[in-house]
Enzyme design. Structure first.
Site, PDB file in Angstrom:
ATOM      1  NE  ARG A 176      -8.432   3.530  -4.044  1.00  0.00           N
ATOM      2  CZ  ARG A 176      -9.058   3.466  -5.205  1.00  0.00           C
ATOM      3  NH1 ARG A 176      -9.873   4.429  -5.550  1.00  0.00           N
ATOM      4  NH2 ARG A 176      -8.851   2.456  -6.032  1.00  0.00           N
ATOM      5  NE  ARG A 180     -15.315  -6.625   3.128  1.00  0.00           N
ATOM      6  CZ  ARG A 180     -14.572  -6.777   2.039  1.00  0.00           C
ATOM      7  NH1 ARG A 180     -13.616  -7.688   2.010  1.00  0.00           N
ATOM      8  NH2 ARG A 180     -14.812  -6.038   0.979  1.00  0.00           N
ATOM      9  NE  ARG A 252       4.637   8.287  -5.859  1.00  0.00           N
ATOM     10  CZ  ARG A 252       5.924   8.343  -5.554  1.00  0.00           C
ATOM     11  NH1 ARG A 252       6.615   9.477  -5.708  1.00  0.00           N
ATOM     12  NH2 ARG A 252       6.552   7.255  -5.103  1.00  0.00           N
ATOM     13  NE  ARG A 282      -0.257  -2.891  -7.744  1.00  0.00           N
ATOM     14  CZ  ARG A 282      -1.489  -2.400  -7.896  1.00  0.00           C
ATOM     15  NH1 ARG A 282      -2.468  -2.792  -7.099  1.00  0.00           N
ATOM     16  NH2 ARG A 282      -1.752  -1.511  -8.827  1.00  0.00           N
ATOM     17  CD  GLU A 303       1.875  -1.621  -9.828  1.00  0.00           C
ATOM     18  OE1 GLU A 303       1.349  -2.649 -10.299  1.00  0.00           O
ATOM     19  OE2 GLU A 303       1.233  -0.726  -9.266  1.00  0.00           O
ATOM     20  CE1 TYR A 351      -6.633   5.465  -7.238  1.00  0.00           C
ATOM     21  CE2 TYR A 351      -5.960   6.401  -5.156  1.00  0.00           C
ATOM     22  CZ  TYR A 351      -6.032   5.336  -6.002  1.00  0.00           C
ATOM     23  OH  TYR A 351      -5.492   4.135  -5.605  1.00  0.00           O
ATOM     24  CG  ASP A 353     -12.050   3.074  -8.445  1.00  0.00           C
ATOM     25  OD1 ASP A 353     -10.803   3.055  -8.540  1.00  0.00           O
ATOM     26  OD2 ASP A 353     -12.645   2.877  -7.383  1.00  0.00           O
TER      27      ASP A 353
HETATM   28  N1  UDP Z   1      -2.502   0.383   0.694  1.00  0.00           N
HETATM   29  C1  UDP Z   1      -1.625  -0.045   1.673  1.00  0.00           C
HETATM   30  N2  UDP Z   1      -1.254  -1.354   1.708  1.00  0.00           N
HETATM   31  C2  UDP Z   1      -1.695  -2.251   0.805  1.00  0.00           C
HETATM   32  C3  UDP Z   1      -2.602  -1.822  -0.192  1.00  0.00           C
HETATM   33  C4  UDP Z   1      -2.976  -0.500  -0.222  1.00  0.00           C
HETATM   34  O1  UDP Z   1      -1.170   0.745   2.479  1.00  0.00           O
HETATM   35  O2  UDP Z   1      -1.286  -3.431   0.892  1.00  0.00           O
HETATM   36  C5  UDP Z   1      -2.870   1.807   0.673  1.00  0.00           C
HETATM   37  C6  UDP Z   1      -2.004   2.600  -0.314  1.00  0.00           C
HETATM   38  O3  UDP Z   1      -1.747   3.879   0.224  1.00  0.00           O
HETATM   39  C7  UDP Z   1      -2.887   2.687  -1.526  1.00  0.00           C
HETATM   40  C8  UDP Z   1      -4.278   2.806  -0.916  1.00  0.00           C
HETATM   41  O4  UDP Z   1      -4.213   1.970   0.262  1.00  0.00           O
HETATM   42  O5  UDP Z   1      -2.563   3.809  -2.333  1.00  0.00           O
HETATM   43  C9  UDP Z   1      -5.410   2.398  -1.823  1.00  0.00           C
HETATM   44  O6  UDP Z   1      -5.204   1.066  -2.233  1.00  0.00           O
HETATM   45  P1  UDP Z   1      -5.812   0.488  -3.584  1.00  0.00           P
HETATM   46  O7  UDP Z   1      -5.588  -0.964  -3.574  1.00  0.00           O
HETATM   47  O8  UDP Z   1      -7.184   1.014  -3.748  1.00  0.00           O
HETATM   48  O9  UDP Z   1      -4.830   1.155  -4.665  1.00  0.00           O
HETATM   49  P2  UDP Z   1      -4.745   0.982  -6.269  1.00  0.00           P
HETATM   50  O10 UDP Z   1      -5.015  -0.461  -6.609  1.00  0.00           O
HETATM   51  O11 UDP Z   1      -5.746   1.961  -6.831  1.00  0.00           O
HETATM   52  O12 UDP Z   1      -3.328   1.375  -6.547  1.00  0.00           O
END
Ligand code: UDP
Length: 386
Positions: A176, A180, A252, A282, A303, A351, A353
């Site tokens: 996901r 870059r 989860r 976060r 969170e 999962y 979007d």
């Molecule tokens: N992830 C991570 N570090 C970060 C952000 C995301 O390891 O700082 C990993 C984490 O396992 C997460 C996955 O990347 O579940 C997908 O991130 P995304 O931001 O798409 O998650 P969402 O916003 O859907 O919770």
């Protein structure tokens, strides 16, 4: 089919239930929409906070992004979307970095000033090239970003988010996130990205606003009620439909510790915390999701992710080996049901979007109408979710 041939139930008033209900109501069906909660819009429910006036994403941040022009036009028909770019930061080792991992992150982390091609070669030198076909999250990370970046930005966060080792998780979760080799720090790379001016609740309210739709909030739907309808579109939990009689699919859930602040708490909407030693994943500061609004006060959510217990709100399907076996079992039961189609994140245990959810709901409604026209039965899972 039983009941009046035009009487349909949509279980769940989130995006899936609302979109299907609207499509069918426009085609002349009478749709009862049920939701056991007191509100519509499912987990993208937003409401204005009485104290600060800030629009709050009550179940955590939802940012709309898509490459699907039809879906973009669809949501814009029901609500004005204003420009919004998701720029996520992460705090690691007492420093703030930009996500997704980009040239700024790489240069800052390694104390360098590399140009794109140099950074690409440098990261390739860090990568574990012995991994040819990454299966797990960990392998995917080690192959594409190398150990140092993996340990800093992904390992701790992922352990907190998923409650297990990244070696146990599928590579698809990490896929996901892009890496870059330029300074583009837009979290998403889709053509269309924006935020609903008046929140998602207002959008879903308008989708449901049709004379053919009757909304029943605070009303659980039970399997026995299926008999009263020509067809049921069920977007609640797949295992919940069967009263969890053969066990529960793993999810989860999230806990939010809400706090208010006078002024600007963190200067951005989403600040991740990469380290396992920080208990939350976060902090989201909701006023930054609506940059066109001005608010003196601020409301933030810390969170925390944990295993979903009975009675909790399910968020992320875990889909590890044991869940996959149970999922196959419940999917078999679902296929044996008559007159029910299981859709959406909870109904298909995926999962998803928001844009994919809407796309699938539109396709499911069309598939149903085509089946009705041909006198065929609608399957338990629409084509996309099969
Ligand atoms: N992830 C991570 N570090 C970060 C952000 C995301 O390891 O700082 C990993 C984490 O396992 C997460 C996955 O990347 O579940 C997908 O991130 P995304 O931001 O798409 O998650 P969402 O916003 O859907 O919770």
């Amino acid at each position: 089919m039983t009941g009046s041939p035009r009487r349909i139930a949509a279980v769940g008033a989130g995006l899936t239930g609302a979109v299907i209900a609207r499509e069918l109501a426009e085609a002349g069906f009478e749709v009862d929409v049920f939701d056991s909660r007191h509100h519509i819009a499912g987990n993208c429910y937003t409401e204005r906070d009485g104290e600060t006036g800030v629009m709050v994403h009550v179940y955590g941040p939802h940012i709309f992004h898509t490459d699907d022009e039809d879906v973009w036009n669809y949501v814009n028909r029901y609500e004005t979307f204003l420009p919004y770019k998701n720029r996520v930061k992460t705090t690691v080792g007492g420093q703030v970095y930009a996500l997704p991992v980009n040239l700024h992150t790489i240069n800052q982390f390694f104390g360098k000033a590399m140009r794109p091609a140099e950074a690409r070669a440098f990261i390739e030198s860090q990568a574990d090239t012995s991994i040819t076909d990454p299966q797990s999250f960990e392998e995917q990370a080690l192959r594409f970003v190398g150990r140092a970046l993996y340990e800093a930005f992904f390992e701790g966060y992922t352990r907190k988010q998923w409650g297990c080792a990244p070696s146990e998780l599928p590579a698809s979760i990490l896929k996901r996130l892009p890496v870059r080799f330029n300074y583009d720090d837009n979290y998403f790379f889709h053509r269309f990205q924006g935020m609903p001016e008046n929140g998602y609740t207002a959008m879903v309210e308008r989708i449901l606003d049709h004379p053919g739709i009757t909304l029943h909030l605070r009303t659980a739907f039970h399997r026995v009620q299926t008999r009263g309808y020509a067809h049921v579109f069920y977007s609640g939990p797949l295992d919940g439909y069967f009263d969890y009689e053969d066990g529960r699919l793993g999810y989860r859930t999230l806990d939010f510790e809400r706090f208010t602040f006078k002024g600007d708490y963190q200067g951005c909407a989403v600040m991740n915390y990469g380290e396992a030693s920080v208990p939350y994943t976060r902090i989201t500061e909701h006023k930054h999701f609506a940059p066109w609004e001005q608010h003196e006060g601020s409301i933030c959510y810390r969170e925390y992710a944990r295993a979903c217990e009975p009675g909790d709100t399910p968020y992320y399907p875990i889909r590890l080996v044991q869940e996959k076996a149970l999922l196959a079992h419940y999917a078999g039961k679902a296929r044996a049901e008559r007159g029910v189609t299981f859709s959406g994140r909870l109904g298909t245990y995926r999962y998803l979007d928001m844009d994919v959810t809407i796309r699938e709901a539109l396709d499911t409604a069309r598939q149903f109408m085509a089946a009705v026209a041909k006198g065929e039965a609608m399957p338990a899972f629409a084509v996309a979710a099969a």
